[in-house]
Design an enzyme around this catalytic site. Structure first.
Site, PDB file in Angstrom:
ATOM      1  N   GLY A 231      76.872  -2.115  45.094  1.00 40.82           N
ATOM      2  CA  GLY A 231      76.491  -0.830  45.664  1.00 40.82           C
ATOM      3  C   GLY A 231      77.394  -0.480  46.825  1.00 40.82           C
ATOM      4  O   GLY A 231      78.013  -1.371  47.430  1.00 40.82           O
TER       5      GLY A 231
ATOM      6  N   GLN B 249      80.076   3.613  54.447  1.00 38.95           N
ATOM      7  CA  GLN B 249      80.897   2.395  54.350  1.00 38.95           C
ATOM      8  C   GLN B 249      82.370   2.697  54.087  1.00 38.95           C
ATOM      9  O   GLN B 249      83.219   1.817  54.242  1.00 38.95           O
ATOM     10  CB  GLN B 249      80.366   1.478  53.240  1.00 38.95           C
ATOM     11  CG  GLN B 249      79.013   0.862  53.565  1.00 38.95           C
ATOM     12  CD  GLN B 249      78.580  -0.089  52.488  1.00 38.95           C
ATOM     13  OE1 GLN B 249      78.002   0.316  51.487  1.00 38.95           O
ATOM     14  NE2 GLN B 249      78.891  -1.370  52.660  1.00 38.95           N
TER      15      GLN B 249
ATOM     16  N   CYS C 144      76.559  -7.782  52.088  1.00 36.56           N
ATOM     17  CA  CYS C 144      77.011  -6.403  52.270  1.00 36.56           C
ATOM     18  C   CYS C 144      78.533  -6.393  52.369  1.00 36.56           C
ATOM     19  O   CYS C 144      79.118  -7.230  53.071  1.00 36.56           O
ATOM     20  CB  CYS C 144      76.401  -5.837  53.546  1.00 36.56           C
ATOM     21  SG  CYS C 144      76.905  -4.148  53.911  1.00 36.56           S
ATOM     22  N   LEU C 145      79.171  -5.436  51.685  1.00 39.80           N
ATOM     23  CA  LEU C 145      80.639  -5.348  51.735  1.00 39.80           C
ATOM     24  C   LEU C 145      81.136  -5.056  53.146  1.00 39.80           C
ATOM     25  O   LEU C 145      82.289  -5.332  53.467  1.00 39.80           O
ATOM     26  CB  LEU C 145      81.141  -4.274  50.762  1.00 39.80           C
ATOM     27  CG  LEU C 145      80.914  -4.563  49.266  1.00 39.80           C
ATOM     28  CD1 LEU C 145      81.346  -3.378  48.421  1.00 39.80           C
ATOM     29  CD2 LEU C 145      81.638  -5.827  48.831  1.00 39.80           C
TER      30      LEU C 145
ATOM     31  N   HIS D  34      68.835  -1.226  50.101  1.00 39.22           N
ATOM     32  CA  HIS D  34      69.964  -1.619  50.951  1.00 39.22           C
ATOM     33  C   HIS D  34      70.911  -0.427  51.171  1.00 39.22           C
ATOM     34  O   HIS D  34      71.298  -0.126  52.299  1.00 39.22           O
ATOM     35  CB  HIS D  34      70.703  -2.789  50.284  1.00 39.22           C
ATOM     36  CG  HIS D  34      71.925  -3.243  51.011  1.00 39.22           C
ATOM     37  ND1 HIS D  34      72.021  -4.472  51.611  1.00 39.22           N
ATOM     38  CD2 HIS D  34      73.119  -2.634  51.230  1.00 39.22           C
ATOM     39  CE1 HIS D  34      73.207  -4.581  52.197  1.00 39.22           C
ATOM     40  NE2 HIS D  34      73.898  -3.485  51.959  1.00 39.22           N
ATOM     41  N   GLU D  35      71.254   0.254  50.066  1.00 42.60           N
ATOM     42  CA  GLU D  35      72.224   1.358  50.167  1.00 42.60           C
ATOM     43  C   GLU D  35      71.628   2.562  50.914  1.00 42.60           C
ATOM     44  O   GLU D  35      72.324   3.198  51.713  1.00 42.60           O
ATOM     45  CB  GLU D  35      72.718   1.782  48.786  1.00 42.60           C
ATOM     46  CG  GLU D  35      73.460   0.705  48.008  1.00 42.60           C
ATOM     47  CD  GLU D  35      74.537  -0.001  48.809  1.00 42.60           C
ATOM     48  OE1 GLU D  35      75.168   0.628  49.686  1.00 42.60           O
ATOM     49  OE2 GLU D  35      74.751  -1.208  48.575  1.00 42.60           O
TER      50      GLU D  35
ATOM     51  N   HIS E 238      71.846   2.305  54.618  1.00 43.11           N
ATOM     52  CA  HIS E 238      73.162   2.648  55.177  1.00 43.11           C
ATOM     53  C   HIS E 238      73.224   4.121  55.610  1.00 43.11           C
ATOM     54  O   HIS E 238      73.930   4.463  56.557  1.00 43.11           O
ATOM     55  CB  HIS E 238      74.270   2.413  54.146  1.00 43.11           C
ATOM     56  CG  HIS E 238      74.779   1.002  54.103  1.00 43.11           C
ATOM     57  ND1 HIS E 238      75.379   0.394  55.185  1.00 43.11           N
ATOM     58  CD2 HIS E 238      74.804   0.088  53.102  1.00 43.11           C
ATOM     59  CE1 HIS E 238      75.744  -0.831  54.851  1.00 43.11           C
ATOM     60  NE2 HIS E 238      75.397  -1.053  53.591  1.00 43.11           N
TER      61      HIS E 238
HETATM   62 ZN    ZN Z   1      75.740  -2.792  52.546  1.00 44.90          ZN
END
Ligand code: ZN
Length: 161
Positions: free
Chosen positions: A46, A51, A88-89, A130-131, A134
């Site tokens: 995701g 991000q 998380c990226l 999670h997304e 953000h």
């Molecule tokens: Zn993330």
């Protein structure tokens, strides 16, 4: 394929409220495509627009069941509870134990501005939560019960073998 640079924890863009999308134009479609390319290249499941430094309410998710594009997503119902590891990226090399709802209903729009609704459970519900966090400047590290360390994963594996 066009990928964008993923911003990492410490960058203030990850901490801001993203703005709703009102124009469903070529620019949005390019953003969605770039976000998907960036997510796949990074082996993520995701990615949210903040991000890649864009403060808009846009998310892509693919947990291996196909690409889902969410514009202006909102969780309209949440049920149950699940506890599991999350990464998380934008927080590279770390993992934490996070409690999320077991099931969520998400209402959003697609790239063309049409209303869509998803009923997700398990890992997909976790990915959505999670997304969407953000978009409100929230990272999983704010919510995690505790950090998960790599050696711990190793111990778990050994215990199972
Ligand atoms: Zn993330």
């Amino acid at each position: 394929m066009a990928t964008r640079r993923i911003v990492e924890i410490g960058d203030e863009k990850l901490r801001k409220q993203a703005k709703p999308v009102s124009k469903f134009d070529l620019r949005l479609r390019i953003l969605l495509k770039d976000m998907a390319d960036t997510m796949y290249k990074a082996n993520g499941v995701g990615l949210a627009a903040p991000q890649v430094g864009i403060l808009r309410r846009v998310v892509v998710v693919d947990i291996g069941e196909g690409l889902i594009e969410l514009v202006n997503p909102v969780i309209t119902d949440a049920q149950g509870e699940q506890s599991g590891p999350e990464g998380c990226l934008s927080v590279p090399g770390r993992q934490g134990l996070v409690i999320r709802p077991e099931k969520v209903t998400v209402k959003a729009q697609n790239a063309r501005g049409e209303d869509v609704e998803y009923h997700a459970e398990g890992f997909l519900a976790r990915a959505f939560c999670h997304e969407l966090d953000h978009l409100d400047g929230i990272l999983y590290v704010d919510k995690m019960e505790r950090e998960i360390f790599p050696e711990e994963e190793q111990e778990d594996k050994e215990a199972k073998e």
